[in-house]
Design a protein around this motif. Sequence first.
Motif, PDB file in Angstrom:
ATOM      1  N   ALA A  54       0.847  -1.189   0.000  1.00 54.98           N
ATOM      2  CA  ALA A  54       0.000   0.000   0.000  1.00 54.98           C
ATOM      3  C   ALA A  54       0.888   1.248   0.000  1.00 54.98           C
ATOM      4  CB  ALA A  54      -0.889   0.007   1.239  1.00 54.98           C
ATOM      5  N   ALA A  55       0.475   2.217  -0.776  1.00 55.09           N
ATOM      6  CA  ALA A  55       1.286   3.436  -0.880  1.00 55.09           C
ATOM      7  C   ALA A  55       0.754   4.510   0.065  1.00 55.09           C
ATOM      8  CB  ALA A  55       1.274   3.932  -2.321  1.00 55.09           C
ATOM      9  N   ILE A  56       1.598   4.927   0.981  1.00 52.79           N
ATOM     10  CA  ILE A  56       1.207   5.987   1.918  1.00 52.79           C
ATOM     11  C   ILE A  56       2.071   7.222   1.647  1.00 52.79           C
ATOM     12  CG2 ILE A  56       1.112   6.695   4.352  1.00 52.79           C
ATOM     13  CD1 ILE A  56       0.665   3.810   5.109  1.00 52.79           C
ATOM     14  N   GLY A  57       1.431   8.348   1.529  1.00 51.38           N
ATOM     15  CA  GLY A  57       2.180   9.584   1.360  1.00 51.38           C
ATOM     16  C   GLY A  57       2.194  10.352   2.685  1.00 51.38           C
ATOM     17  N   ARG A  91      -3.255  15.553  -1.686  1.00 56.46           N
ATOM     18  CA  ARG A  91      -4.658  15.337  -2.067  1.00 56.46           C
ATOM     19  C   ARG A  91      -4.772  14.998  -3.556  1.00 56.46           C
ATOM     20  NH1 ARG A  91      -8.350  16.797   1.809  1.00 56.46           N
ATOM     21  NH2 ARG A  91      -7.412  17.915   3.579  1.00 56.46           N
ATOM     22  N   ASP A  92      -3.985  15.699  -4.368  1.00 54.60           N
ATOM     23  CA  ASP A  92      -4.031  15.428  -5.813  1.00 54.60           C
ATOM     24  C   ASP A  92      -3.616  13.996  -6.111  1.00 54.60           C
ATOM     25  OD1 ASP A  92      -4.830  17.967  -6.190  1.00 54.60           O
ATOM     26  OD2 ASP A  92      -2.882  18.735  -6.920  1.00 54.60           O
ATOM     27  N   ARG A  93      -2.577  13.554  -5.419  1.00 51.48           N
ATOM     28  CA  ARG A  93      -2.059  12.221  -5.742  1.00 51.48           C
ATOM     29  C   ARG A  93      -2.972  11.115  -5.222  1.00 51.48           C
ATOM     30  NH1 ARG A  93       4.286  11.672  -5.003  1.00 51.48           N
ATOM     31  NH2 ARG A  93       3.743   9.619  -5.801  1.00 51.48           N
ATOM     32  N   ALA A 102      -3.008   9.504   2.102  1.00 51.27           N
ATOM     33  CA  ALA A 102      -2.055  10.582   2.406  1.00 51.27           C
ATOM     34  C   ALA A 102      -2.231  10.942   3.884  1.00 51.27           C
ATOM     35  CB  ALA A 102      -2.337  11.793   1.531  1.00 51.27           C
ATOM     36  N   LEU A 103      -1.137  10.936   4.602  1.00 50.96           N
ATOM     37  CA  LEU A 103      -1.210  11.179   6.045  1.00 50.96           C
ATOM     38  C   LEU A 103      -0.647  12.574   6.347  1.00 50.96           C
ATOM     39  CD1 LEU A 103      -2.252   9.359   8.283  1.00 50.96           C
ATOM     40  CD2 LEU A 103       0.128   8.709   8.747  1.00 50.96           C
ATOM     41  N   ILE A 104      -1.478  13.406   7.012  1.00 51.96           N
ATOM     42  CA  ILE A 104      -1.039  14.774   7.318  1.00 51.96           C
ATOM     43  C   ILE A 104      -0.971  14.906   8.843  1.00 51.96           C
ATOM     44  CG2 ILE A 104      -1.554  17.225   6.996  1.00 51.96           C
ATOM     45  CD1 ILE A 104      -3.541  16.023   4.706  1.00 51.96           C
ATOM     46  N   PRO A 105       0.224  14.877   9.410  1.00 56.17           N
ATOM     47  CA  PRO A 105       0.343  14.996  10.866  1.00 56.17           C
ATOM     48  C   PRO A 105      -0.032  16.411  11.315  1.00 56.17           C
ATOM     49  CG  PRO A 105       2.408  14.256   9.824  1.00 56.17           C
ATOM     50  CD  PRO A 105       1.545  14.782   8.745  1.00 56.17           C
ATOM     51  N   ASN A 106      -0.804  16.519  12.410  1.00 55.52           N
ATOM     52  CA  ASN A 106      -1.148  17.824  12.981  1.00 55.52           C
ATOM     53  C   ASN A 106      -0.200  18.101  14.148  1.00 55.52           C
ATOM     54  OD1 ASN A 106      -3.310  17.946  11.182  1.00 55.52           O
ATOM     55  ND2 ASN A 106      -4.544  16.669  12.568  1.00 55.52           N
ATOM     56  N   VAL A 114      -6.023  11.141   4.415  1.00 55.25           N
ATOM     57  CA  VAL A 114      -6.858  11.475   3.258  1.00 55.25           C
ATOM     58  C   VAL A 114      -6.867  10.270   2.305  1.00 55.25           C
ATOM     59  CG1 VAL A 114      -7.177  13.036   1.315  1.00 55.25           C
ATOM     60  CG2 VAL A 114      -6.199  13.896   3.464  1.00 55.25           C
ATOM     61  N   THR A 115      -8.075   9.830   1.989  1.00 50.27           N
ATOM     62  CA  THR A 115      -8.160   8.705   1.048  1.00 50.27           C
ATOM     63  C   THR A 115      -9.268   8.986   0.063  1.00 50.27           C
ATOM     64  OG1 THR A 115      -8.311   6.308   0.886  1.00 50.27           O
ATOM     65  CG2 THR A 115      -9.789   7.366   2.473  1.00 50.27           C
ATOM     66  N   GLU A 116      -9.347   8.194  -0.981  1.00 46.81           N
ATOM     67  CA  GLU A 116     -10.286   8.534  -2.042  1.00 46.81           C
ATOM     68  C   GLU A 116     -11.731   8.346  -1.595  1.00 46.81           C
ATOM     69  OE1 GLU A 116      -9.719   6.593  -5.767  1.00 46.81           O
ATOM     70  OE2 GLU A 116     -10.929   8.067  -6.825  1.00 46.81           O
TER      71      GLU A 116
END
Lengths: 394, 300
Positions: A54-57, A91-93, A102-106, A114-116
């Motif tokens: 699985a690809a995680i950004g 988000r685009d990818r 896509a994981l955005i740490p706060n 973020v996933t589709e």
Amino acid sequence: MNTARAVRLVARREFLTQVRKKSFLISNVVILIAIVGGIVGYSIFSGGDDADRAAIGLVGDQSLSPALVAAGEQVGTSVEVSEIPDEQTARDRVGSGDLDVALIPNPDGSATAVTESEIDAGLRTVVDIAVTGQAQQRALTAQGVDVEQLSADMGAAVVTVETIDPPDPEEGQRIAMSIAAVTLLYMQILGFGMYVAMGVVEEKSSRVVELLLSTLRPLQLLWGKVIGIGAVGLVQLAAYGVAGVGAGLATGVLTVTGTALGVFAGTLGWFVLGFTFFAVLYAAAGSMVSRQEDVNSTTMPLMLLIMAMFFSAFSAVGNPDGTLSNVLSWIPPFSAILMPLRMAAGVTGPVQVIGTIALMTVVTVALSLVAAKIYQRSILRVGKTVSWREAFGR
Amino acid sequence: MTDSHTLTIDRISKRYGDVVALDDLSFEVRQGEIFGFVGSNGAGKTTTMRIALGVLSADSGEVRLGGRPVDLDVRRTIGYMPEERGLYPKMKVGAQLSYLAELHGLSRAEARSAVTRWTERLGIAERVGDTVDSLSLGNQQRVQLAAALVHDPAVLVLDEPFSGLDPVAVDVMSDVLIEKARTGVPVIFSSHQLDLVQRLCDRVGIIKHGKMRAIGTVDELRGGESAQLVVHAPGATADWARHLAGVSTVSHSDGRTVLTLDPGADDQEILAAAMKTGPVHEFSLHRPSLTELFREVVAA
């Protein structure tokens, strides 16, 4: 002229007539390409691990990266983490399908994934473990706990799984080989049995049989035909087997070399027995009609029997050592299709192999005598179709 | 070749249920002889030939070649053309003939050269690479004949070999039969073309209801018949020949009189008597043809 030469001459003609047919050559080339191509294709699409990862950004701070990989290994969902410069790119990818998540740490230690449309449960667990693990570690460090000492202490608490009946790592390959062997045997016996019947009817309807029988005994003609057509079937089956097993071993789809070769040899051997059993019956069925159009009426019962064998074999693929499969594999002609299956599944022993071969051989010889008699009596009778009841009754 | 090549049919009988197909049938075909086997449809010709080739078994009786019962080994020396023509429709002519020759005991090399020889002889050499079903019926017949000849048979048994042949093929076939007979091969064939039988055959057998009703040379078959004289004398009365010794009147109409003559009757005396009645336009000796003999035998 002795019988051996007479039978050889007939067999040679049957063999050459069959293999020189354009349709025969073309269909075999197509099937061989399909077998090899299918196996190579399977190895390409299933063999590579990359496809499963699985690809995680990860956006911004990359400190979570090792935790994600470790969590992936722990859960059994391997992940590949890549660095993403900013949120918008992430988000685009995800939108383009490039990334699964896509994981955005706060700043507060929480994170946004973020996933589709929805996140895979395994992947969700990986992300959760990584994020909570990191938070926990930070909290523990803040309270003055030696985190490294803690993980070393906890490392000993491992549950070891002990299996009483471990799963067979070769099971998948065995099932695949069973299905291949059963399917091939079914097609070969049905197809080449029918060739025998059609060959007999061709000789009868074209009346060439009268010329042949002025130089040959009916049984010489019958066995020459069965041997010649059977040889084509055997060569074809061997070619499929060599292509399939060869491609399987070469690409690593098959790893059980010994079992594969055993199944291959067993399938060829049981084809000989199973084909002979049905070929003499098909010859009798062919001799009972006078026109090609009528041949289905006398071969129908044989086809039903072969289909019954096939379905019993297929129901046994999932449970090759069940009672039904065990009992049927002793009964000719069911043994011809169930024994290769059981050999592939590795649930039979030498006693059963030798016993079933002996039983099948005895029954085939007895049946061939009866079928030959029917053939002999019917081959010059032109006109009304002879029924099986009449054929056995006379 | 010696007498060991006489084909003997010895008292064979065959029944199909209540129908007697052959009833104690006996005859011989001698070496070097062309034997014509004639009879109405269903008289038993084909059954006899099939039994000779072992395709059918007789209820009783025996077929021998030179005193030896015909078994499979002897049968392979026979050239056979079955009534029901039969060849593999999808097999090439050359391969097919070669295969049949090999079944008759020839080696592959012998078979190949025999195929070349006979296809050239029968005018189908350029068709050896074609499948049988792509040939015209006439050419298929020639292939069928080649199949009967390709193994240099010691006996020829041909069921209706002339049916369906064009006149050229009939001549080729006739020549081949005569040539084979000259080498000492006994030849038996059945036919409904009686003029052809009369022309070709040394001896003829007429079969009816499974029994041989007449057998011999055409002359011998005529033996019972006294010669007939046809006289066309328009001025003659019905009883002009009545006073002549050894002569009887069969019919008289429109000045045409048919007379039968006893052996020794003087035809010159008859001619003189006819000329006394006026002009004579025709004075001919009529010998019954095989067709007439056949009708008589079958009607009897």
